[in-house]
Design an enzyme around this catalytic site. Structure first.
Site, short mmCIF file in Angstrom:
data_model
loop_
_atom_site.label_atom_id
_atom_site.label_comp_id
_atom_site.label_asym_id
_atom_site.label_seq_id
_atom_site.Cartn_x
_atom_site.Cartn_y
_atom_site.Cartn_z
N LYS A 29 63.38 36.14 50.73
CA LYS A 29 64.70 35.55 50.49
C LYS A 29 65.47 35.40 51.80
CE LYS A 29 66.22 36.91 46.51
NZ LYS A 29 66.45 38.17 45.81
N ARG A 99 71.56 41.46 47.39
CA ARG A 99 70.27 41.25 46.71
C ARG A 99 69.14 41.89 47.49
NH1 ARG A 99 70.50 35.36 44.40
NH2 ARG A 99 72.72 35.04 44.53
N GLY A 108 61.12 43.74 39.54
CA GLY A 108 60.93 45.19 39.35
C GLY A 108 61.89 45.96 40.23
N MET A 110 65.64 46.09 42.57
CA MET A 110 67.02 45.94 42.15
C MET A 110 67.43 44.48 41.97
SD MET A 110 70.43 47.35 43.89
CE MET A 110 71.01 45.74 44.33
N ARG A 343 62.16 29.36 47.48
CA ARG A 343 60.88 30.04 47.71
C ARG A 343 59.78 29.19 47.09
NH1 ARG A 343 61.85 34.91 43.36
NH2 ARG A 343 62.18 33.55 41.61
N HIS A 465 26.37 44.23 29.71
CA HIS A 465 25.58 43.14 29.13
C HIS A 465 26.49 42.05 28.57
CE1 HIS A 465 23.40 41.21 25.75
NE2 HIS A 465 22.44 41.15 26.66
N ARG A 643 13.02 35.94 38.79
CA ARG A 643 12.80 37.38 38.97
C ARG A 643 11.79 37.89 37.95
NH1 ARG A 643 17.73 41.31 37.95
NH2 ARG A 643 17.32 40.82 35.77
N SER A 789 17.38 38.51 48.10
CA SER A 789 18.56 38.19 47.29
C SER A 789 19.24 39.51 46.97
CB SER A 789 18.13 37.48 46.01
OG SER A 789 19.26 37.28 45.21
N GLY A 791 21.12 41.99 45.06
CA GLY A 791 21.55 42.26 43.69
C GLY A 791 22.68 43.26 43.77
N CYS A 856 22.95 37.50 44.28
CA CYS A 856 22.89 37.06 42.89
C CYS A 856 23.61 38.03 41.96
CB CYS A 856 21.46 36.81 42.44
SG CYS A 856 20.46 38.31 42.46
N TYR A 876 23.40 31.51 50.76
CA TYR A 876 23.99 31.02 49.50
C TYR A 876 24.54 32.18 48.68
CZ TYR A 876 19.82 32.78 47.12
OH TYR A 876 18.84 33.60 46.64
#
Ligand code: PEP
Ligand code: MG
Length: 913
Positions: A29, A99, A108, A110, A343, A465, A643, A789, A791, A856, A876
């Site tokens: 502000k 403010r 949250g 003042m 803002r 899962h 895999r 790769s 995991g 992956c 990748y």
């Protein structure tokens, strides 16, 4: 000489000590008030006490810097001069607002205190000065209320009671009907309220009032709701709040005054149209409190055409200056306009994308800047069904939010509760929309999960899962919702003191994790309809067009590839449509559950010898081969990583008596034998048990069957001119020896087929890096492995030693204590697990310079993790099909951020020289 600390910065009157880039010091502000002053936008003058004061306060036993009060006094004097009025002056009082304002907007803390400086003496001066006695007393009573409420914590309702008493006595319905005399009575009543609840009289000295208000702002930095807000929104490393003290502009001085809030563009749709509301003859809190209904900003054009024109000019000026949509507050005092705040405006995903794309077209920002303004969540809102905003707001307001779990799969859905996968399938077949509610899901449930609109589980984390499968399909899923007490026998779930029976309607928000009672309306995504369903009408939709354009910009910038995790030809095709450049992970076990296949794998598990296992595997072979053919066709020309079997075998067996009896009947054996096998396969820690490459070390025939299916499929489609690039991946290795043994099996099997078929199929053999030891010996593994790769699901599980399925029980404590700022299964633990990824890449490439490396695990679709992986030098990332666009965007942002960082470094070194 040490430079004296500067804790107070002035603004207003066409110039300022600060500027917009000083947000860390002046708060958002304060920095923007300074900036607006500098660019000639009318701002009531004032000063900002820096965030360093707040920081100092908490670091020095709640004491402020010694020089601060003197500095404030000097600034008050300067402000008095500018305003030609004096704080506390009987005849000509200066009133100010106070403010809070941290570097990022943070509800949250003042709230605002207006009209500070009024007391029994100055109220008369104010009346004379403004020629408006009623307004002066109205301001006074508002001030006592606000000061008591905001600064001293006296509940607003006590003032409401006192006000009602006076209104009733004089038979007034509206506050505005109260006369000056009556308002004086209100003031007297309010003072009593204040004294009763604070324990001492209302402070009459203006400078004393200001001191209290400043202290209250600083104190509000650490009140529980502000701390909670920072935690929820992951706002770490902020110094504290600044305090803004500003001369009052009065919106309550009659019909040529007013106040309002506005956005420079529509924050919901992104439309380039002034959007907001205002109230005539009112002060700020009237707009927010909802006591009076504000008018749309377009009416200001009719009511105060000159002011509207000026305001519209400022809207354009601010947008051009900040080059982004702004959220502004303004006040009109007797026909004179003042801006109180500007803002960057919060916006929906749709608005974010429209504004970014439009601003590129308007020449305001570059394509790269547009990309940086889009968050992963913004894109997701384009891809999945979303709740109707009004309907959702109503559900929240009606208290229908039952609980909150982990936002595991995106989108929004409603439907009727069912508790089994079979019921989900049956009900869906009967045309009903269902939500599958389970304690957890297993591969056996996939058909029911597919049939459901959403999946809701009471246990399991972000890589459970349910979560992994749902994300793969782009299906809505909320996991680990511990508050749900599910009873399968009575088919009901208890939550939030309510009992919901089978068939009850609920709604699930996969982006927030909210579970809502009743059906909240949803709407579909034209993007998915156009891209995945290839619907030509959807392709005309402006949202579809914007999305495609934005993705094109991202692809122009990014350097690494984005692949997908897909286990079926359909998922592969969808992912390709969404931009996937290959498959990074096909989990072959997911193919074992469809139709009759499960019986072949169960037969294999039950077999007593190699011959028996081979007979069963031979039954599986054609199924797998067909799936691979479909996947290769869908990915024609792109690499496909497959895999070999990964999960422990017990996952394929039924664990209940009825299931075991059915299996015995089907496989012509006894229930006792089935049960004995299930018991024999039971492991205390199956995730660390007989799984991954360990299965094929024991049973090489499994590996051989799978490789045969892959290579036969490749040879078959290659005949039809499909370009195949299979990458055969051995899971869960921890040693070079494991890899070497299985690589030999793979090559022997594959080469024999290729030779026999005289095919020209090329393939690669590589491994997953998901055991910490594998990353440490990556240089040895890379001697034979052609690709890695990572995991990161298992790598996280094994590095941290947290079960990926049970982490939900303690993770909230870890987050609240900041041991982790994010779920490490969702966003990569950069300091730990991420370092193993880096190490694995470095060591692997020491041996094999061109080693192809990817990821992956679920982190491959999470923006912060994707950026980290770009930095780690991966080729990748691979993620669920519907996360591909977010990964494409994050990969582009990583490049832009890197360029920005480089530019900064270059600037710094140039300065030094
Ligand atoms: C992993 O562990 O990161 C991985 C991709 O394998 P899965 O989730 O199937 O264990
Ligand atoms: Mg794994």
């Amino acid at each position: 000489m040490v430079k004296k600390a500067k804790y107070v910065y002035a603004f207003g009157g066409g110039k300022a000590d600060g500027k917009a880039s000083m947000k860390a010091l002046l708060g958002g502000k304060g920095a923007n008030l300074a900036e607006m002053s500098n660019i000639g936008v009318p701002v009531p003058p004032g000063f900002t006490i820096t965030t360093e004061v707040c920081d100092y306060f908490y670091k020095h036993g709640k004491k402020k810097p010694a020089s601060l009060d003197k500095e404030i006094d000097e600034h008050i004097r300067k402000l008095e001069k500018k305003m030609n009025a004096r704080l506390g002056d009987k005849g000509n009082p200066l009133l100010v607002s106070v403010r809070s304002g941290a570097a990022v907007s943070m509800p949250g803390m003042m709230d605002t205190v207006l009209n500070l400086g009024i007391n029994d003496d100055t109220v008369e001066g104010l009346a004379k000065k403004t020629g408006n006695e009623r307004m002066a007393w109205d301001s006074y009573r508002r001030f006592i209320n606000m000061f008591g409420d905001v600064v001293m914590g006296v509940d607003h309702e006590h003032y409401e009671e006192a006000l009602s008493k006076v209104k009733k006595a004089y038979k007034r319905k509206l506050d505005t009907e109260l006369t000056t005399k009556e308002l004086k009575e209100v003031v007297a009543e309010y003072k009593k309220v204040y004294k009763k609840h604070v324990g001492k009289g209302f402070p009459t000295h203006a400078r004393e009032q200001l001191g209290y208000a400043i202290d209250a702002v600083i104190g509000s930095w650490n009140i529980p709701r502000a701390v909670a807000y920072r935690q929820i929104n992951k706002l770490f490393g902020l110094k504290g709040t600044a305090v803004n003290v500003q001369a009052m502009a009065f919106g309550n001085m009659g019909d040529n005054s007013g106040t309002g809030v506005a956005f420079t563009r529509n924050p919901a749709s992104g439309e380039n149209k002034f959007f907001g509301e205002y109230l005539v003859n009112a002060q700020g809190e009237d707009v927010v409190a909802g006591i009076r209904t504000p008018e749309p900003i377009s009416d200001l054009k009719r009511d105060m055409p000159k002011i509207y024109k000026q305001l519209d000019g400022i809207r354009l000026k601010l947008e051009r200056h900040y080059r982004d949509m702004q959220d502004v507050e303004f006040t009109i005092q007797e026909g004179k306009l003042f801006m109180l705040q500007t803002r960057t405006g919060k916006r929906t995903g749709l608005a974010a994308i429209k504004i970014a794309v439009d601003m590129v077209k308007e020449g305001l920002i570059s394509e790269e800047e547009a990309l940086m303004r889009i968050e992963g969540d913004h894109l997701n809102q384009m891809l999945f069904p979303i709740f109707d905003l009004d309907d959702k707001a109503k559900a929240v307001a009606d208290g229908r939010v039952l609980t909150k779990g982990l936002p595991a799969g995106p989108g929004a859905a409603n439907g009727q509760i069912v508790f089994t996968a079979d019921d989900a399938e049956a009900w869906a077949k009967a045309g009903k929309k269902v939500i599958l509610v389970r304690k957890e899901t297993s591969p056996e449930d996939v058909s029911g999960m597919w049939a459901a609109q959403a999946i809701l589980t009471s246990t399991g984390g972000m890589t459970s899962h349910a979560a992994v499968v749902a994300r793969g399909w782009g299906k809505c899923c909320v996991a680990g919702c511990g508050a749900l007490e599910i009873d399968y026998t009575t088919k009901q779930v208890k939550v939030a003191g309510k009992v919901l029976k089978e068939g009850a309607a609920i709604s699930v928000d996969g982006s927030t994790g909210e579970v809502i009672e009743g059906a909240v309306k949803t709407s579909d995504s034209p993007v998915i309809d156009g891209i995945v369903n290839n619907n030509s009408r959807a392709k005309q939709h402006p949202i579809y067009k914007m999305f495609v354009e934005l993705m094109k910009w991202a692809d122009n910038v990014r350097e690494i590839k984005v692949r997908t995790n897909a286990d079926s030809p359909k998922d592969a095709a969808n992912a390709r449509a969404l931009g996937a450049q290959g498959i990074g992970l096909t989990r072959t076990e997911h193919m074992f559950f469809e139709g009759d296949r499960i019986w072949a794998i169960r037969e294999m598990i039950l077999a007593d010898d190699l011959a028996g296992r081979e007979t069963a595997l031979a039954k599986l072979l054609p199924y797998q081969q067909k799936d691979f053919e479909g996947i290769f066709e869908a990915m024609n020309g792109l690499p496909v990583t497959i895999r070999l079997l990964d999960p422990p075998l017990h996952e394929f067996l039924p664990h209940d008596e009825a299931g075991q009896a059915e299996m015995a009947k089907r496989l012509a054996t006894t229930s006792a034998k089935v049960k004995a096998k299930v018991d024999a396969l039971h492991e205390m820690n199956p995730m660390l048990g007989h799984r991954g490459c360990r299965l094929s070390i024991t049973y090489p025939e499994i590996c051989k069957m799978q490789v045969t299916a892959i290579i036969e499929a490749a040879c078959n489609v290659a005949k039809d001119k499909v370009k195949v690039l299979p990458e055969i991946m051995i899971p869960l290795i921890g040693t070079k020896q494991e890899f070497d043994i299985l690589e030999a099996v793979v090559r022997e099997t594959a080469d024999a087929i290729i030779k026999a078929r005289k095919a020209r199929v090329k393939y690669m053999v590589g491994t997953m890096m998901e055991i910490p030891r594998a990353t440490l010996v990556a240089d040895q593994v890379a001697e034979k492995a052609e690709f890695f790769s990572f995991g990161t699901n298992d790598l996280t599980q094994m590095t941290l030693g947290y079960s990926r399925d049970d982490v939900g029980s303690f993770l909230p404590d870890y987050i609240s204590k900041e041991i982790f700022r994010e779920d490490p299964f969702a966003s990569i633990d950069q300091g730990g697990v991420g370092q193993l990824v880096k190490l694995g890449v470095e060591r692997g490439r020491k041996t094999r310079k061109d080693l192809k490396c990817g990821v992956c695990g679920e982190h491959g679709g999470e923006p912060a993790s994707v950026k980290f992986f770009v930095g780690a030098g991966l080729n990748y990332v691979s993620c669920s099909p519907y996360r591909v666009p977010v990964a494409r965007l994050a990969a582009a942002q990583a490049v832009i951020e890197k360029k920005g960082a480089k530019k900064k470094v270059a600037k710094k070194t140039a300065k030094k020289k």
